[in-house]
Scaffold this motif. Structure first.
Motif, short mmCIF file in Angstrom:
data_model
loop_
_atom_site.label_atom_id
_atom_site.label_comp_id
_atom_site.label_asym_id
_atom_site.label_seq_id
_atom_site.Cartn_x
_atom_site.Cartn_y
_atom_site.Cartn_z
N TYR A 53 -29.44 -38.66 100.98
CA TYR A 53 -29.79 -39.83 100.15
C TYR A 53 -30.93 -39.51 99.17
N ILE A 140 -21.14 -39.44 99.08
CA ILE A 140 -21.95 -38.79 100.12
C ILE A 140 -21.09 -38.60 101.36
N HIS A 145 -12.90 -36.50 103.76
CA HIS A 145 -12.04 -37.27 104.65
C HIS A 145 -10.76 -37.73 103.94
C1 LIG Z 1 -18.08 -40.56 106.67
S1 LIG Z 1 -17.68 -42.08 105.99
C2 LIG Z 1 -18.78 -42.47 104.73
C3 LIG Z 1 -20.13 -41.96 104.70
C4 LIG Z 1 -21.03 -42.75 103.77
N1 LIG Z 1 -20.79 -42.39 102.39
C5 LIG Z 1 -22.50 -42.54 104.15
O1 LIG Z 1 -23.32 -42.34 103.25
O2 LIG Z 1 -22.80 -42.61 105.35
C6 LIG Z 1 -16.25 -41.77 104.97
C7 LIG Z 1 -15.67 -43.05 104.38
O3 LIG Z 1 -14.67 -42.72 103.43
C8 LIG Z 1 -13.71 -43.76 103.49
N2 LIG Z 1 -12.45 -43.32 102.87
C9 LIG Z 1 -11.46 -42.57 103.42
N3 LIG Z 1 -10.47 -42.40 102.54
C10 LIG Z 1 -10.83 -43.06 101.40
C11 LIG Z 1 -10.22 -43.24 100.14
N4 LIG Z 1 -9.02 -42.72 99.86
N5 LIG Z 1 -10.88 -43.97 99.20
C12 LIG Z 1 -12.11 -44.50 99.47
N6 LIG Z 1 -12.74 -44.35 100.65
C13 LIG Z 1 -12.11 -43.64 101.61
C14 LIG Z 1 -13.57 -44.04 104.97
O4 LIG Z 1 -12.97 -45.31 105.22
C15 LIG Z 1 -15.00 -43.94 105.43
O5 LIG Z 1 -15.63 -45.20 105.46
#
Ligand SMILES: C[S@@+](CC[C@H](N)C(=O)[O-])C[C@H]1O[C@@H](n2cnc3c(N)ncnc32)[C@H](O)[C@@H]1O
Length: 285
Positions: A53, A140, A145
């Motif tokens: 961050y 981030i 994923h």
């Molecule tokens: C590890 S988490 C997010 C971490 C977050 N950015 C942080 O700072 O803690 C990954 C996120 O990406 C989202 N995600 C997965 N596929 C996605 C897509 N095609 N478009 C947008 N978000 C997506 C998931 O639902 C999940 O909430």
């Protein structure tokens, strides 16, 4: 302070650079989610985020009043930290429940002078956003994923405005990886450098080589990359995160402050092994 006075202060501060230190991000996390997060985090907030961050905020050279598109926000507090610093944030997230969570958190914590908050249930593979319209973008620990990363790379290139900048953090490897969390968790390899955790839907996780970063994220819109920074090498990843000690990962968040401020810089200075993640910006020019 009255609403009018708050609006005057807000106008006067528009344009002021936003700084987010590791300590300040922990303070925000406590303010947003309570003291209990010092014992056990309630989202993905932990060592990596305390590094990511502050880096992302500085790399984007954010100023109050600017707008950031945050891709894959999950249940992260980063969009709220930015809003508290007077930055407008578009939260773009595939999971509608997580967007609802983000909105509820926002409604519970909003104060006069905060930036605006625009929650969006959408996929980063097809963003409902005008081409050439975004000047600041953050992703981030989220792009790894998304299986269709070619579509995401093209979309980032499309929505970025000329001169716009994206701050990305993604897993890194210089050679093919055959396992992840070996002997600790059951990750099954599904593609070259990509894994899925057994029995956990939506747990896709991909590592990137330099050639992959070039092909997926730079080439589609001819974006210019900054020098990469890394984190999580032989100590923080090899002797801690990707080992049995990972059971402490979500616990005792203050230990992460020591790891982020003391161990991480030393590791980056002296350890030449692969980092678990790289952080870099991409600029459209
Ligand atoms: C590890 S988490 C997010 C971490 C977050 N950015 C942080 O700072 O803690 C990954 C996120 O990406 C989202 N995600 C997965 N596929 C996605 C897509 N095609 N478009 C947008 N978000 C997506 C998931 O639902 C999940 O909430």
């Amino acid at each position: 302070m009255t609403t009018t006075e708050a609006a005057v202060v807000e106008r006067a501060q528009t344009g002021r650079p936003v700084r987010l230190s590791a300590l300040r991000s922990i303070a925000y996390e406590v303010a947003l989610n309570g003291w209990r997060i010092l014992r056990e985090t309630v989202n993905d907030f932990s060592l990596w985020r305390i590094i990511e961050y502050p880096w992302s905020t500085e790399a984007l050279q954010l100023r109050r009043g600017e707008l950031v598109l945050d891709i894959g926000s999950g249940t992260s507090s980063y969009p709220h930290m930015l809003a508290k610093e007077g930055v407008d944030v578009v939260v773009l997230e595939l999971d509608a429940d997580r967007v609802r969570w983000q909105l509820a958190k926002r409604l519970a914590t909003a104060r006069p002078g905060d930036g605006r908050f625009f929650p969006l249930v959408a996929s980063a593979t097809a963003m409902p956003i005008r081409s050439d319209s975004i000047t600041k973008l953050a992703a981030i620990s989220s792009l790894e994923h998304i299986p269709d990363d070619a579509a995401v790379g093209a979309e980032i290139g499309r929505v970025l405005a000329q001169g716009g900048v994206a701050a990305l953090t993604i897993p890194y490897t210089s050679r093919d990886r055959e396992h992840f969390f070996k002997g600790i968790r059951t990750f099954v390899q599904v593609e070259r450098n990509a894994f899925v955790q057994e029995g956990k839907a939506g747990s896709f996780f991909r590592f990137y080589t330099d050639a992959d970063i070039e092909r997926v994220y730079m080439r589609p819109a001819n974006l210019r990359i900054s020098p990469q920074r890394g984190f999580g090498r032989s100590i923080l990843n090899g002797r801690y995160h990707e080992t049995k000690l990972t059971k402490y990962w979500r616990r005792f968040v203050l230990k992460d402050l020591f790891l982020a401020l003391i161990v991480h810089p030393l590791e980056e200075r002296f350890d030449r092994s692969d980092p678990l993640y790289v952080m870099f910006t991409l600029r459209k020019s």
